[in-house]
Design an enzyme around this catalytic site. Structure first.
Site, PDB file in Angstrom:
ATOM      1  N   SER A 146       0.827  -1.197   0.000  1.00 33.71           N
ATOM      2  CA  SER A 146       0.000   0.000   0.000  1.00 33.71           C
ATOM      3  C   SER A 146       0.869   1.258   0.000  1.00 33.71           C
ATOM      4  O   SER A 146       1.698   1.441  -0.883  1.00 33.71           O
ATOM      5  CB  SER A 146      -0.963  -0.036   1.180  1.00 33.71           C
ATOM      6  OG  SER A 146      -1.939   0.975   1.070  1.00 33.71           O
ATOM      7  N   ASP A 196      -8.003  -5.785  -6.090  1.00 35.52           N
ATOM      8  CA  ASP A 196      -7.848  -4.604  -5.246  1.00 35.52           C
ATOM      9  C   ASP A 196      -8.367  -3.379  -5.986  1.00 35.52           C
ATOM     10  O   ASP A 196      -7.959  -3.122  -7.126  1.00 35.52           O
ATOM     11  CB  ASP A 196      -6.374  -4.422  -4.901  1.00 35.52           C
ATOM     12  CG  ASP A 196      -6.111  -3.187  -4.055  1.00 35.52           C
ATOM     13  OD1 ASP A 196      -7.037  -2.744  -3.345  1.00 35.52           O
ATOM     14  OD2 ASP A 196      -4.979  -2.685  -4.101  1.00 35.52           O
ATOM     15  N   HIS A 202      -6.075  -6.237  -1.699  1.00 39.05           N
ATOM     16  CA  HIS A 202      -5.037  -5.250  -1.396  1.00 39.05           C
ATOM     17  C   HIS A 202      -3.926  -5.828  -0.531  1.00 39.05           C
ATOM     18  O   HIS A 202      -2.751  -5.528  -0.737  1.00 39.05           O
ATOM     19  CB  HIS A 202      -5.696  -4.060  -0.686  1.00 39.05           C
ATOM     20  CG  HIS A 202      -4.815  -2.880  -0.491  1.00 39.05           C
ATOM     21  ND1 HIS A 202      -4.221  -2.216  -1.538  1.00 39.05           N
ATOM     22  CD2 HIS A 202      -4.418  -2.225   0.642  1.00 39.05           C
ATOM     23  CE1 HIS A 202      -3.506  -1.203  -1.070  1.00 39.05           C
ATOM     24  NE2 HIS A 202      -3.596  -1.191   0.250  1.00 39.05           N
TER      25      HIS A 202
END
Length: 456
Positions: free
Chosen positions: A156, A380, A433
């Site tokens: 991320s 994601d 994610h």
């Protein structure tokens, strides 16, 4: 003095699979106290890579990965509900094949704290410098691991942490891994796929915004972007296949403009033209940086208060376990009255994105001889794989391994493309994610192969 972890509340096994180290939990960097948890490899600790792991946010604790992704334990919800979770050994822990450091960074995240609250003002460049200082002190504490291969990894917003840190460290690092990582606003934000919006909606917003979804505040552009957000409203942004455990539309930013659609309020978009930096088809992590020195925040805010859960994320197990006084004592974390409560993603940071696009960083690092694995879960919506695929291709490197599938357990687990300068782009089929949370076996397999420099 070294403190060897021999017991954790909730774990009923007779012995840990490897040594779990924590030196009072903290390494001091001036007034900043950075908390880490170190797990020694179960395989060949003296030879296996040492990997530093960072979660993103900015503002999210690396215990997210420790509890929910690739840590040494699986956490089972306690019974009755709300009681201490039960810990079982994780057969797909990344400590099976590597020594791994879980670091809460920057200060203010997780258990990391400072008695001087001004330390909670941070940015990309300062975070990289602080983490570099942490590593220098950490290896002084653990000189037996200095000769091991060293890698940095994260997901991320760690897509910002990794390249900036790698550029600080330079000497001694072998390479880095970035999962569903933030890189560049144009590449990250311009994604169209996964049957979430129609071609008509895509073409309309393209025409209305002229390809500029960040500073174009024209009424028509905003209206057409609203159609996009209406279409995807209510989805779990971190994995579109998974349910939302918390209603994301109920957590509007206090900075939101009530005249905008709920989906815009959710994203923290204001009516000020320069702040309209909505990411077209890929919304972002829970927190954004405030404006500083003319730098406009690139990624919108989804939640502001640590009293609220991160939208869609079920984090009760970690929250209960890490806020238990016996757990904090066992892992040498300071009590709540010193370090504050543990939350998955904090709001006490005043964070600034001051490093710009990561593409120049990646180019410098990969041409400088550092290995890089860029991996993405293909479901994601937070940082879509399409952006990562596009920017890795944009570097212009020669393709050395044309697009092909890769397998785990005899099944196709995803696809990859290899480039010159030891750059690999890899997709994990069906993952969100946080890749290892959704595809634990597959994640361990590509992680092991890449670290061991075997073909994936």
């Amino acid at each position: 003095m070294d403190k060897l972890q021999t017991h954790l509340p909730g774990f009923s096994g007779s012995v840990f699979p490897s040594k779990h180290y924590s030196i009072s939990g903290y390494v001091g960097i001036g007034e900043k106290n950075l908390f880490y948890y170190f797990v020694v490899s179960e395989r060949r600790p003296g030879r296996d890579a040492v990997v530093l792991w960072l979660n993103g946010g900015p503002g999210c604790s690396s215990f997210d990965a420790f509890v929910y992704e690739h840590g040494p334990f699986n956490f089972q919800e306690g019974k009755p509900k709300g009681s201490l979770p039960k810990l079982h050994l994780n057969p797909y822990s990344w400590s099976k094949v590597s020594n791994i450091i879980y670091l809460d960074s920057p200060v203010g995240v997780g258990f990391s704290y400072s008695r001087n609250t001004s330390a909670y003002t941070a940015g990309d460049l300062q975070t990289a410098a602080d983490t570099h200082a942490f590593l220098l002190k950490w290896f002084d504490l653990y000189p037996e691991f200095v000769s091991n291969p060293f890698y940095i990894a994260g997901e991320s917003y760690a897509g910002i942490y990794m390249p900036t840190l790698a550029s600080e460290v330079v000497k001694g690092i072998k390479g880095y891994m970035v999962g569903n990582g933030v890189t560049d606003p144009v590449f990250d934000g311009n994604a169209h796929g996964m049957a979430l919006i129609s071609d008509d909606i895509f073409q309309a917003v393209e025409a209305a915004c002229g390809g500029d979804y960040y500073s174009n505040s024209s009424p028509m552009c905003l209206e057409k972007q609203g159609d996009v957000y209406m279409a995807i409203s209510g989805l779990n942004i971190y994995d579109i296949l998974e349910p939302c455990y918390h209603d994301p539309t109920s957590q509007h930013s206090s900075k939101g403009n009530a005249s905008l659609p709920h989906s815009f309020q959710q994203l923290g978009v204001t009516s000020r033209p320069l702040a309209v930096r909505t990411r077209l088809f890929g919304r972002a992590w829970p927190f954004r940086a405030p404006v500083k020195d003319g730098i406009v925040p690139l990624w919108p805010q989804l939640a502001e208060s640590n009293k609220n859960s991160v939208p869609c994320v079920k984090d009760e197990v970690a929250t209960i376990w890490l806020n238990d006084a016996t757990v904090r004592k066992a892992i040498h974390a300071e009590p709540e009255n010193v370090a504050g409560p543990w939350v998955l993603c904090t709001d006490r940071l005043d964070y600034y994105h001051d490093a710009g696009s990561m593409i120049p960083y990646h180019k410098k690092l990969t041409t400088g001889g550092y290995r890089a694995l860029i991996f993405s879960g293909d479901h994601d919506m937070c940082v879509p794989y399409t952006g990562s695929q596009a920017w890795t291709k944009s570097l212009g490197y020669k393709t050395v391994s044309p697009w092909r599938s890769w397998r785990c357990g005899g099944q196709i687990s995803g696809y990859l493309q290899g480039y010159d300068h030891d750059l690999t782009f890899l997709i994990i089929k069906g993952a969100g994610h946080t890749v290892a949370e959704y595809k634990a076996m597959e994640a361990l397999e590509f992680y092991r192969r890449w670290l061991d420099q075997e073909p994936i």
